[in-house]
Design a protein around this motif. Structure first.
Motif, PDB file in Angstrom:
ATOM      1  N   GLU A  49      20.280  82.565  18.592  1.00  0.00           N
ATOM      2  CA  GLU A  49      20.172  82.425  20.031  1.00  0.00           C
ATOM      3  C   GLU A  49      19.109  81.381  20.322  1.00  0.00           C
ATOM      4  O   GLU A  49      18.035  81.396  19.718  1.00  0.00           O
ATOM      5  CB  GLU A  49      19.780  83.757  20.671  1.00  0.00           C
ATOM      6  CG  GLU A  49      20.130  83.795  22.140  1.00  0.00           C
ATOM      7  CD  GLU A  49      19.873  85.158  22.727  1.00  0.00           C
ATOM      8  OE1 GLU A  49      20.793  85.988  22.665  1.00  0.00           O
ATOM      9  OE2 GLU A  49      18.768  85.386  23.216  1.00  0.00           O
ATOM     10  N   SER A  53      24.488  81.293  14.005  1.00  0.00           N
ATOM     11  CA  SER A  53      24.270  82.641  14.540  1.00  0.00           C
ATOM     12  C   SER A  53      22.862  82.801  15.079  1.00  0.00           C
ATOM     13  O   SER A  53      22.157  83.741  14.734  1.00  0.00           O
ATOM     14  CB  SER A  53      24.517  83.698  13.457  1.00  0.00           C
ATOM     15  OG  SER A  53      25.864  83.953  13.330  1.00  0.00           O
ATOM     16  N   GLU A  74      21.378  80.017  25.158  1.00  0.00           N
ATOM     17  CA  GLU A  74      22.565  79.541  24.465  1.00  0.00           C
ATOM     18  C   GLU A  74      22.698  80.251  23.148  1.00  0.00           C
ATOM     19  O   GLU A  74      21.722  80.788  22.618  1.00  0.00           O
ATOM     20  CB  GLU A  74      22.445  78.045  24.172  1.00  0.00           C
ATOM     21  CG  GLU A  74      22.693  77.156  25.361  1.00  0.00           C
ATOM     22  CD  GLU A  74      22.389  75.711  24.999  1.00  0.00           C
ATOM     23  OE1 GLU A  74      21.642  75.074  25.754  1.00  0.00           O
ATOM     24  OE2 GLU A  74      22.873  75.252  23.950  1.00  0.00           O
ATOM     25  N   PHE A  75      23.881  80.189  22.610  1.00  0.00           N
ATOM     26  CA  PHE A  75      24.097  80.776  21.299  1.00  0.00           C
ATOM     27  C   PHE A  75      24.658  79.709  20.375  1.00  0.00           C
ATOM     28  O   PHE A  75      25.661  79.080  20.667  1.00  0.00           O
ATOM     29  CB  PHE A  75      25.067  81.962  21.411  1.00  0.00           C
ATOM     30  CG  PHE A  75      25.068  82.823  20.178  1.00  0.00           C
ATOM     31  CD1 PHE A  75      26.087  82.732  19.255  1.00  0.00           C
ATOM     32  CD2 PHE A  75      24.027  83.705  19.934  1.00  0.00           C
ATOM     33  CE1 PHE A  75      26.083  83.517  18.116  1.00  0.00           C
ATOM     34  CE2 PHE A  75      24.012  84.490  18.791  1.00  0.00           C
ATOM     35  CZ  PHE A  75      25.043  84.395  17.879  1.00  0.00           C
ATOM     36  N   ASP A  76      23.984  79.484  19.283  1.00  0.00           N
ATOM     37  CA  ASP A  76      24.466  78.520  18.298  1.00  0.00           C
ATOM     38  C   ASP A  76      25.387  79.273  17.349  1.00  0.00           C
ATOM     39  O   ASP A  76      24.939  80.041  16.503  1.00  0.00           O
ATOM     40  CB  ASP A  76      23.257  77.922  17.560  1.00  0.00           C
ATOM     41  CG  ASP A  76      23.657  76.892  16.521  1.00  0.00           C
ATOM     42  OD1 ASP A  76      24.823  76.893  16.070  1.00  0.00           O
ATOM     43  OD2 ASP A  76      22.800  76.070  16.151  1.00  0.00           O
ATOM     44  N   TYR A  77      26.676  79.054  17.474  1.00  0.00           N
ATOM     45  CA  TYR A  77      27.621  79.851  16.695  1.00  0.00           C
ATOM     46  C   TYR A  77      27.600  79.513  15.219  1.00  0.00           C
ATOM     47  O   TYR A  77      27.902  80.333  14.383  1.00  0.00           O
ATOM     48  CB  TYR A  77      29.041  79.672  17.264  1.00  0.00           C
ATOM     49  CG  TYR A  77      29.164  80.306  18.623  1.00  0.00           C
ATOM     50  CD1 TYR A  77      29.034  79.548  19.776  1.00  0.00           C
ATOM     51  CD2 TYR A  77      29.381  81.673  18.748  1.00  0.00           C
ATOM     52  CE1 TYR A  77      29.121  80.138  21.018  1.00  0.00           C
ATOM     53  CE2 TYR A  77      29.478  82.267  19.991  1.00  0.00           C
ATOM     54  CZ  TYR A  77      29.338  81.495  21.117  1.00  0.00           C
ATOM     55  OH  TYR A  77      29.421  82.076  22.349  1.00  0.00           O
TER      56      TYR A  77
END
Lengths: 234, 453
Positions: B97, B95, B89-92
């Motif tokens: 991963e 920033s 997943e990417f935690d926006y």
């Protein structure tokens, strides 16, 4: 990660074991009683390198970080009271430690270590006793005489100030938002926004003055290009 | 995605080694990072064995049913189900991963025909339901055999749909996703004995969940300091008491264990008991704290003891004695003189797990060079075994291993300097009632069983 599990060359293993055995040798003059009186400076440098390497991760392993910091504190505490402090680890010292590490590491690590060395080579007085409150100012301070009492993470002092935007507090700074609890990790050096070194983030509760607020607004609105902050190695 | 296929695996011919029959179930080579096994866990009956890997996959093995015709196949584990539990997943916002690596799997006790397990990565816990389907309905009135709707005008008769047998299908479905509750990395999950709640622990906090509620959790431990500069200690592992649903323990990076009672207060920041062994002054070094950091804590099945694993030892504590463990076992004390090298290559930070056998009489933990160790608490005997295909020919006798620490090395011994520190056994599991053990060696899974006759 540093050479995880790779078998080390014999001469490096001996060198490392030599460091290790040094203080376990009961006959050694420096090993009066437990604990050892003075740690080797290479162990200190190794720990500092580990710390910086850990901090450079986008999301450092908190356990690893805390253990390295605590170990670094111990080492520094053992070095501090001694009158004859080891000489300032000027650039020649750091590379020698890094050399032995580089020899047993892979290419990607070499690249990151090289850039880290570049940063370190601009920092003077890396292992000198830190001031209790991080100063704003150039990192090249003269070697302190008697070190003041060590504050938590103060030992990172100037080194941190150069690599991280907002210094000591930025290390574990929390910015509470409604959904996300903390802005734990300091931005990687490449992501440094334009801010003077040792700028507003130095204090625990940063107070931005109006000029800096305006500047930040301009940046956010996009009317001002991001500049790299002045300072060593940046 | 390269899923292991059920048909790829058959079990090797059982091989006899001392007290254990070697049933090896292995992943295919070459070694991919995603195939590295990161957790191993038997369910409460021992019928199922789950593994999680760095690629976010869960593979469940099922024990072969006993059969008079094939006595020698008793106890073999075959692949039962494979599914992708977590994706990267990417935690926006930050920033970052988020790794899909499965940190822990814990089974729920079986309450109906389906199996339930919890699996977690660094941030999110998921409840998975694994169920069998061996029948399917046929003869719908409104749908044809392909599932297309029929024109109602063409329906002239009504029939009752019937269930017809089909090939067994095992399906895994995510039933709950428990997300957004952990700022730091989850290291432990533990199902409560009330079977209604479970806890998840990260570096600084422990949360209590109800299985039915995913958008809310209770924070029961918080050791985050107001000023993060004062952080000196993190939570490393946590577990509920096997019988007392109000009691749990958590361990720290400073080698301490705290036992907490949830009845005492909502936020269990004050422990009921505090377990710590005073430092041995003769063994003190700069690495004392690192090697005292506890990497795993496990209650005994009886609930009377806890076992902890730090870098060099396994310790058994009596819940009634807080000032020192009742038993200490040296796992690989020959590494004590190598701590500086191990610090340099980060091996000193490796997190080994430890397990009890079903009767709490034997404890097991891993080491380097694909060695793992067992300690008999009653006889005080210990043994070092190796999980390695190269060294175990079919039907050959695998001798217990021995590490030579100095002086003359005997023929079958291995010297400390020859140990391979990249081959570490971090994860092991012991069947709840029988002498069957599962050992994860990087990307290979070994299953050993007590010799039958």
């Amino acid at each position: 990660m540093l050479s995880k599990g790779l078998k080390r060359k014999r001469e490096e293993a001996e060198e490392a074991l030599g460091v290790d055995a040094w203080w376990l040798d009961p006959g050694h003059p420096a090993v009066a009683q437990t604990p050892p009186a003075v740690a080797s400076s290479s162990l200190f440098d190794l720990s500092v390198l580990k710390l910086h390497h850990s901090l450079r991760q986008s999301e450092p392993d908190l356990r690893h970080l805390v253990l390295v910091v605590n170990t670094l504190r111990r080492i520094q505490a053992s070095m501090a009271p001694t009158a004859a402090l080891p000489p300032v680890p000027s650039p020649p010292v750091a590379p020698s430690v890094a050399d032995s590490l580089l020899a047993s590491s892979d290419a990607a690590l070499s690249a990151s270590m090289a850039s880290l060395l570049e940063d370190l080579s601009h920092i003077e007085g890396l292992s000198q006793a830190p001031q209790p409150h991080a100063d704003e100012g150039p990192p090249g301070r003269p070697l302190a005489g008697t070190p003041p009492s060590l504050g938590a993470l103060d030992l990172l002092g100037p080194a941190t100030g150069c690599l991280l935007d907002d210094g000591l507090e930025g290390l574990f700074e929390d910015i509470d938002t409604s959904m996300y609890d903390s802005e734990l990790w300091a931005p990687a050096p490449e992501d440094l926004k334009a801010a003077p070194e040792g700028g507003p983030g130095k204090e625990a509760a940063p107070e931005l003055d109006e000029a800096e607020l305006d500047y930040l607004m301009d940046v956010l609105v996009g009317t001002q290009a991001l500049e790299r902050p002045p300072g060593p190695g940046r | 995605m390269n899923y292991p296929d059920e048909s790829t695996y058959g079990n090797k011919v059982p091989t006899v080694f001392n007290d254990f029959i070697h049933l090896s179930v292995c992943w295919p080579s070459p070694i991919l990072e995603a195939d590295i096994i990161s957790t191993v866990e038997f369910n409460h009956t021992g019928e199922l064995l789950a593994t999680g890997d760095k690629g976010g996959r869960v593979v469940i093995f099922q024990r072969e049913q006993e059969s008079k015709n094939q006595v020698h196949r008793r106890g073999e584990y075959n692949v039962y189900s494979t599914f992708q539990s977590h994706e990267p997943e990417f935690d926006y916002l930050k920033s970052l991963e988020i790794e899909e690596k499965i940190n822990k799997i814990r089974w729920l006790p079986q309450q109906n025909a389906a199996y339930f397990l919890l699996s977690t990565n660094d941030k999110t816990v998921k409840l998975w339901k694994v169920s069998e389907r061996d029948k399917r309905p046929e003869g719908y009135n409104l749908k044809d055999e392909e599932g297309r709707l029929r024109d109602p005008a063409t329906i002239t008769t009504l029939r009752v749909p019937v269930l017809r047998p089909m090939d067994l299908m095992v399906e895994a479905t995510p039933r709950r996703v428990f997300a957004n509750a952990h700022t730091y990395h989850i290291n432990s999950i533990s199902v409560n004995s009330d079977y209604e709640t479970y806890m998840s622990a990260d570096d600084l906090r422990i949360n209590l969940w109800n299985f039915e509620i995913t958008n809310q959790s209770f924070n029961i431990v918080d050791i985050k300091p107001a000023n993060m500069e004062e952080l000196t200690e993190v939570i490393t592992a946590a577990e509920f008491h096997p019988h007392h649903c109000n009691t749990f323990v958590y361990s720290s990076s400073k080698g301490t264990i705290r036992l907490c009672d949830m009845r005492a207060s909502a936020l269990c920041d004050r422990h009921t008991k505090f377990f710590e062994e005073p430092e041995d002054p003769s063994n003190r070094s700069f690495f004392s704290e690192i090697i005292s950091s506890i990497s795993d804590v496990k209650f005994s099945h009886s609930g009377r003891y806890i076992m902890t694993r730090d870098y060099l030892t396994v310790k058994v504590w009596d819940l009634n004695m807080e000032n020192r463990p009742i038993e200490t076992y040296q796992v690989h004390d020959y590494l004590r003189s190598k701590l500086c090298s191990l610090y340099e290559n980060d091996c000193i930070f490796d997190k080994f797990e430890c397990v009890w056998n079903g009767s709490d009489s034997v404890i097991m933990t891993g080491s380097y060079n694909n060695f793992f160790r067992m300690f008999d608490r009653n006889t005080k005997r210990d043994v070092t075994l190796e999980a390695s295909r190269e060294n175990s020919k079919p039907r050959a006798i695998l001798k217990p291993r021995k590490v030579c620490v100095g002086g003359k090395r005997r023929k079958d011994e291995i010297s400390v300097d020859s140990l391979d520190f990249s081959k570490k056994i971090l994860h092991t599991a012991w069947h709840p009632s029988e002498n069957i053990i599962a050992v994860a060696a990087t990307n290979n899974l070994y299953i050993f069983q007590d010799k039958v006759n």
